[in-house]
Design a protein around this motif. Structure first.
Motif, PDB file in Angstrom:
ATOM      1  N   GLN A 374       0.810  -1.206   0.000  1.00 46.79           N
ATOM      2  CA  GLN A 374       0.000   0.000   0.000  1.00 46.79           C
ATOM      3  C   GLN A 374       0.850   1.266   0.000  1.00 46.79           C
ATOM      4  O   GLN A 374       0.511   2.257  -0.644  1.00 46.79           O
ATOM      5  CB  GLN A 374      -0.935  -0.008   1.216  1.00 46.79           C
ATOM      6  CG  GLN A 374      -1.888   1.180   1.273  1.00 46.79           C
ATOM      7  CD  GLN A 374      -2.824   1.102   2.456  1.00 46.79           C
ATOM      8  OE1 GLN A 374      -2.712   0.187   3.276  1.00 46.79           O
ATOM      9  NE2 GLN A 374      -3.740   2.044   2.560  1.00 46.79           N
ATOM     10  N   HIS A 375       1.947   1.256   0.731  1.00 40.85           N
ATOM     11  CA  HIS A 375       2.779   2.448   0.859  1.00 40.85           C
ATOM     12  C   HIS A 375       4.074   2.326   0.059  1.00 40.85           C
ATOM     13  O   HIS A 375       5.046   3.031   0.351  1.00 40.85           O
ATOM     14  CB  HIS A 375       3.106   2.692   2.333  1.00 40.85           C
ATOM     15  CG  HIS A 375       1.900   2.830   3.206  1.00 40.85           C
ATOM     16  ND1 HIS A 375       1.056   3.926   3.145  1.00 40.85           N
ATOM     17  CD2 HIS A 375       1.379   1.996   4.146  1.00 40.85           C
ATOM     18  CE1 HIS A 375       0.080   3.783   4.022  1.00 40.85           C
ATOM     19  NE2 HIS A 375       0.245   2.614   4.647  1.00 40.85           N
ATOM     20  N   SER A 376       4.098   1.462  -0.932  1.00 41.43           N
ATOM     21  CA  SER A 376       5.270   1.277  -1.770  1.00 41.43           C
ATOM     22  C   SER A 376       4.934   1.609  -3.211  1.00 41.43           C
ATOM     23  O   SER A 376       3.791   1.422  -3.663  1.00 41.43           O
ATOM     24  CB  SER A 376       5.794  -0.162  -1.674  1.00 41.43           C
ATOM     25  OG  SER A 376       6.865  -0.372  -2.566  1.00 41.43           O
TER      26      SER A 376
END
Length: 592
Positions: A374-376
């Motif tokens: 999600q945060h990559s």
């Protein structure tokens, strides 16, 4: 043979041998059919429809309420009384429809509903609910689907067959019958069997597809919401439309049921896509889409998404089980008949499966999943099914404001930045793993905290595998890990699924426990046995060659692998062979 009156016929008709006699006497059947017919009436007492044989004259007079008399002298009231008395001789409509329909009688046709229980996991269908799927044995996966048969049901094969009847492609010789394998091979030009996608981005996609795009294939692309499925397909459509591999542009049709053409154009402008042969269309009617595709004659067709399109006449709304199955069947028929590759984008449920039954995955030729944290910004493209290639390949991309970009060195996302020889970086080791035909170096991190609560936290390594390695280190290597809390982590959310990473996990634990940083130019390849011995893994030569190209100076491998690789030139890298974990500790964790 003569029938005296209506009452006699009623009694005879109720007996089986009389009906059998009629079926074997054509002349008798014509006589009865001429003067008698079967009429139906609703019985309010029993609450059902009953049938009764009547003469043709009676039937015509029943339709005229002003007439009170019949040919046989009976009145309407007498006739209605006779109907009531004939309930014992009549047959219920729903159970004996086929027995009297041959007599030319009129029947009341009503729409019928049929309940089918379909498994949401494997697509198995059953006529009744069992509490679990009898095919895949999963519990609470049987969903009820009510199908209404109104006589006008449309199937996906019927729609697509109507569209491709006037196909612009010539019909091949012998398409009407079976062909010999040798004749088929003579007709196929293997150089044109696949067409590759150009550029670094196209090479990554072609690798996952097995070497290129097969004409006439049906490909399903799934992934979490927002992972970049539409961006991926818009870039693929643009590459095909440019036609660099064939030397000229070719039309590609991108159809969206979720966005307008202006919204798709806005995304294409942000991604610097400006090819003239990329056509955009917004529609949810599959028959209309196939008609537009037939008129355009595209080189590829993209449907975004399969859950938004529907076929008129098919049971259920868009996204339902029957709609998805019939729409996919129609697109499969279209692809095979016209030799046009079709891409389908599929939504994913909370459990990570494509929405709808698994029968959708059985119909298509290839299933691609797009993964990403999600945060990559990194995205992985995998093939979970491929009829025309391997499912072991992996595509690595990076999401940027201008779209997806292929990485020249995918291993850089699995190694920490600023890696150096520092005491604060003790507990880091490099594993060399294979994913399909590609080799990746992945960083494994370990932390041994003495005096804290005795616990283990593992991310990216199978818990059972990690427990085994820790136990072998305590038993066979003599490390006192009993009083330490151990934490393991694989960077970038990767997962070690093969045993080649065992040695790197053990080296990371030893480095943290001994507080001895491992030099940044050392890689580890090998499987660990219960006796502490090191075992070989497949494709050792390719693994060592990859780490040598990445600039590593030393590679620790099992001793049999070192013997096998002796004499090969890998560009100056030192291949260090060890028999067991004690040899690894004595060779790596020493001060020179």
């Amino acid at each position: 043979m003569q029938i005296a009156n209506m009452r006699t016929f009623q009694i005879l008709y109720s007996r089986t041998h009389f009906r059998n006699l009629i079926s074997t006497k054509p002349n008798l059947y014509k006589t009865i059919n001429r003067f008698y017919s079967i009429s139906t009436v609703y019985d309010p007492v029993n609450g059902c429809i009953v049938t009764k044989p009547v003469t043709m004259s009676e039937k015509s007079k029943l339709s005229q309420p002003e007439s009170n008399n019949h040919d046989d002298g009976s009145s309407n009231s007498d006739y209605l009384d006779a109907l009531k008395d004939d309930r014992s001789y009549g047959s219920v409509l729903k159970s004996n429809q086929g027995n009297w329909s041959s007599f030319g009688g009129n029947s009341i046709k009503k729409s019928k509903s049929k309940s089918t229980w379909v498994c949401s996991e494997c697509g198995y269908a059953d006529g009744q609910w069992w509490g679990y799927c009898r095919e895949c044995k999963n519990v609470n996966t049987m969903k009820e689907v009510v199908e209404v048969d109104n006589g006008g049901k449309v199937s996906g094969f019927q729609v697509s067959e109507k569209i491709v009847q006037q196909s612009w492609l010539p019909k091949g010789k012998g398409d009407d019958g079976p062909l010999r394998l040798t004749d088929v091979n003579k007709r196929v030009n293997h150089s044109d069997w696949r067409f590759p996608l150009s550029g670094l981005f196209g090479d990554e996609v072609s690798r996952v597809l097995g070497g290129g795009l097969v004409p006439g294939s049906l490909i399903l692309v799934g992934g979490d919401p927002g992972v970049g499925k539409s961006t991926l397909m818009l870039q693929i459509a643009a590459i095909i439309a440019e036609g660099k591999e064939i030397g000229k542009p070719a039309p590609v049709l991108y159809v969206s049921g979720e966005e307008s053409v202006e919204q798709i154009g806005n995304r294409a402008d942000r991604m610097d896509i400006s090819t003239d042969e990329l056509f955009l269309y917004s529609s949810t009617d599959l028959e209309d889409i196939l008609i537009k595709a037939h008129a355009l004659c595209p080189r590829a067709l993209v449907i975004d998404s399969i859950q938004t399109v529907h076929l008129m006449g098919v049971t259920g709304s868009a996204g339902g089980i029957y709609q998805i199955k019939e729409c996919t069947a129609a697109l499969l028929r279209f692809a095979k008949k016209t030799n046009i590759p079709v891409f389908l984008i599929g939504h994913v449920t909370k459990s990570g499966d494509i929405a709808g039954p698994r029968v959708l995955e059985h119909i298509v030729d290839a299933v691609l999943y797009m993964e990403g944290e999600q945060h990559s910004t990194h995205r992985l493209l995998r093939a979970f099914k491929n009829r025309f290639g391997s499912t072991d390949e992996l595509g690595v991309f990076e999401m940027s404001p201008s779209g997806l970009k292929a990485l020249k060195n995918p291993s850089e996302i699995f190694v920490s930045d600023g890696y150096s020889d520092s005491e604060f970086l003790a507990g880091l080791a490099i594993a060399v793993v294979m994913d399909g035909s590609r080799t990746f170096v992945i960083e494994v991190q370990a932390l041994c905290a003495a005096g804290s609560s005795l616990s283990r936290q593992v991310n990216g390594v199978q818990a059972g595998r990690a427990d085994m390695i820790i136990s072998v280190l305590m038993k066979q290597a003599g490390l006192k890990l009993q009083s330490n809390a151990i934490f393991l982590n694989v960077v970038s959310g990767a997962t070690l699924t093969e045993t080649a990473g065992d040695l790197a996990v053990a080296a990371a634990i030893c480095s943290s426990f001994l507080e001895f940083p491992i030099p940044s130019n050392v890689a580890f390849i090998g499987e660990i046995g219960l006796g502490g011995e090191l075992r070989m893994v497949p494709k050792m030569e390719k693994r060592v060659s990859t780490v040598a190209k990445l600039g590593y100076k030393k590679c620790v491998v099992p001793e049999p692998a070192a013997e096998m690789l002796r004499g090969l030139d890998f560009g100056g890298i030192e291949v260090l062979g060890c028999r067991n974990l004690k040899d690894v500790i004595n060779s790596v964790f020493i001060t020179r």
